[in-house]
Design a protein around this motif. Structure first.
Motif, short mmCIF file in Angstrom:
data_model
loop_
_atom_site.label_atom_id
_atom_site.label_comp_id
_atom_site.label_asym_id
_atom_site.label_seq_id
_atom_site.Cartn_x
_atom_site.Cartn_y
_atom_site.Cartn_z
N LEU A 171 -9.48 4.11 0.24
CA LEU A 171 -8.55 3.70 -0.81
C LEU A 171 -7.69 2.53 -0.34
O LEU A 171 -7.40 1.60 -1.10
N ALA A 172 -7.28 2.57 0.92
CA ALA A 172 -6.44 1.49 1.46
C ALA A 172 -7.20 0.17 1.46
O ALA A 172 -6.65 -0.88 1.07
N LEU B 203 0.85 -1.19 0.00
CA LEU B 203 0.00 0.00 0.00
C LEU B 203 0.88 1.24 0.00
O LEU B 203 1.98 1.22 0.56
N PRO B 204 0.40 2.31 -0.58
CA PRO B 204 1.12 3.58 -0.41
C PRO B 204 1.25 3.88 1.08
O PRO B 204 0.33 3.60 1.86
N GLU B 205 2.37 4.44 1.47
CA GLU B 205 2.64 4.67 2.89
C GLU B 205 1.53 5.50 3.55
O GLU B 205 1.15 5.23 4.70
N THR B 206 1.01 6.46 2.83
CA THR B 206 -0.03 7.32 3.43
C THR B 206 -1.29 6.52 3.74
O THR B 206 -1.99 6.81 4.71
N ALA C 86 -15.79 2.45 5.07
CA ALA C 86 -14.42 1.98 5.28
C ALA C 86 -13.95 2.33 6.69
O ALA C 86 -13.35 1.49 7.39
N ALA C 87 -14.25 3.53 7.13
CA ALA C 87 -13.85 3.94 8.49
C ALA C 87 -14.55 3.09 9.54
O ALA C 87 -13.95 2.70 10.55
N ALA C 88 -15.81 2.77 9.28
CA ALA C 88 -16.54 1.93 10.23
C ALA C 88 -15.92 0.54 10.32
O ALA C 88 -15.78 -0.03 11.40
N ALA C 89 -15.54 -0.01 9.18
CA ALA C 89 -14.94 -1.35 9.18
C ALA C 89 -13.64 -1.35 9.97
O ALA C 89 -13.31 -2.34 10.63
N LEU C 90 -12.92 -0.24 9.90
CA LEU C 90 -11.67 -0.14 10.65
C LEU C 90 -11.91 0.23 12.11
O LEU C 90 -10.96 0.33 12.88
N GLY C 91 -13.15 0.44 12.46
CA GLY C 91 -13.47 0.79 13.84
C GLY C 91 -13.08 2.22 14.18
O GLY C 91 -12.87 2.54 15.35
#
Lengths: 189, 245
Positions: free
Chosen positions: A169-170, A131-134, B10-15
């Motif tokens: 994106l990640a 993955l890109p570092e960011t 996506a943010a939810a999945a990452l908690g």
């Protein structure tokens, strides 16, 4: 990650009040639950309390477990992570400046488990390295350190929208990379 | 679905959402199948990260602390169902079970105590993680007995079974207890691994297994001193083994 109908059967037995089944579940997942908690809270005493909380929560809520929503391991890791994040926020004891690195344990329960854990961990590390570092930084800070998007934005001095966008994106990239690195994406029915 | 919702999923999945944000997103997902599917997909993606969570060995007493917290609310362990008990006992009524300890001489109660001292060790320290566990529960005759049996090294020649029991009644005069195990390949024949006469209501015993095998069950019988070598058919407690890994 082991998880199958056998785990679901254990959860059913726990729901019936079988502490022996809870012991078996602890033998299977105690190390990863403790590892997850330790990863987030950064000190062993709080991680021990979180691990206790997880198994007490499993005991009390086993009847509510829904196998269609998540595997037992995913469910427990999710509880562990949530308890650890709660503990950090409650105690305001987050370790200073967590580093965005991938963590590989040298304390797997036994040699076979350790070898398997290292192998799969290395594949995850390789995928994350792709993955890109960011993008990698926001994933690691969120998932492995339990930071919220606003905390990450503050820590990295980025707009909140940028952090959320990088998370999406990640994950899109990670999803695409999973087959290449033989990583199992655990879809529930 | 807009980009904002995808970002939030996506943010939810990452908690990474706050509890309020996460709740609002979940509510929205109940009305928006596309969002719900995206949320599921991101959550599935997150599972690949589980493989990189470090396994850290918790302190040895951590599970005991969990049990202490559960103690006030612990549901009694269900006693073995009658057909389970029958499954363990029936073979012994028709098959002569082997004993791995000498048969008792009639009236030699002290011999039972002596043998118990030989076989019963204080704890299972140093054995590492067990291969299998059995929740041991008392039979209808002894409903308060409960505990756990653990197999260590059962596939090798030096395997042991550790049996921890609480609320064990003192055996009647002329009686003692005997521990039996059942292997998959034994043709239904339980094998005796040792005897004991408790000096308190809690016992912590370690016995050598009769050999490598796929052990299915453990049983503690009530035996007459100097009685027949077969299982008496009267059990104190028992349980079925479940693999730990």
């Amino acid at each position: 990650m082991r998880d199958d109908g056998d785990d679901a059967a254990l959860i059913r037995r726990i729901g019936e009040g079988d502490t022996g089944a809870l012991r078996v579940l602890y033998e299977r997942y105690g190390a990863i639950v403790f590892g997850m908690a330790l990863r987030v809270v950064g000190d062993r005493q709080t991680a021990e309390e979180c691990t206790q909380d997880v198994f007490v929560a499993v005991w009390r809520s086993a009847g509510a477990y829904d196998a269609e929503r998540a595997s037992v391991s995913t469910w427990m890791i999710s509880i562990a992570r949530n308890r650890a994040v709660d503990a950090v926020r409650r105690l305001a004891a987050r370790p200073a400046q967590p580093q965005a690195e991938v963590f590989v344990s040298d304390e797997a329960p036994d040699t076979a488990d350790r070898a398997a854990a290292l192998e799969s961990s290395e594949r995850v590390a390789a995928a994350l390295a792709d993955l890109p570092e960011t993008q990698r930084d926001v994933v690691v800070l969120a998932y492995f350190h339990g930071l919220s998007h606003s905390e990450i934005a503050e820590r990295l001095d980025l707009p909140l929208g940028t952090v959320k966008g990088r998370m999406r994106l990640a994950l899109d990239r990670l999803r695409a990379l999973a087959p290449q690195y033989s990583l199992d994406v655990e879809r529930q029915s | 679905m807009n980009e904002h919702e995808r970002d939030a999923a996506a943010a939810a999945a990452l908690g990474a959402l706050t509890p309020d944000e996460a709740a609002r997103l979940e509510e929205e997902a109940t009305r928006n199948p596309e969002l719900a599917a995206e949320l599921d997909e991101y959550r599935a993606t997150i599972t690949v990260l589980e493989a990189s969570i470090a396994r850290e060995r918790p302190p040895a007493d951590l599970f005991d602390r969990v049990l202490e917290r559960l103690e006030p609310e612990t549901t009694p362990i269900a006693a073995p169902r009658s057909h389970d008990v029958a499954r363990w006992r029936k073979p012994m009524s028709r098959i002569r079970a082997r004993r791995l300890v000498p048969a008792f001489v009639a009236g030699v109660a002290t011999a039972a105590a002596a043998i118990a001292l030989v076989f019963a060790l204080s704890d299972s320290d140093g054995l590492g993680s067990p291969d299998a566990l059995a929740a041991v529960a008392g039979t209808e005759e002894f409903p308060n007995v409960r505990g756990e049996a653990r197999l260590h090294g059962a596939t090798g020649d030096d395997g042991v079974v550790v049996v921890d029991l609480v609320d064990v009644p003192t055996p009647a005069a002329g009686e003692h207890y005997e521990v039996w195990v059942l292997r998959e390949a034994s043709g239904g024949e339980m094998e005796a691994v040792g005897v004991f006469r408790p000096t308190s209501s809690s016992v912590d015993l370690r016995f050598t297994l009769p050999g490598p095998g796929d052990y299915q069950a453990v049983d503690v019988s009530v035996e007459e001193d100097g009685g027949a070598p077969e299982h008496s058919g009267r059990s104190l407690a028992g349980g079925r083994f479940e693999p730990t890994a």
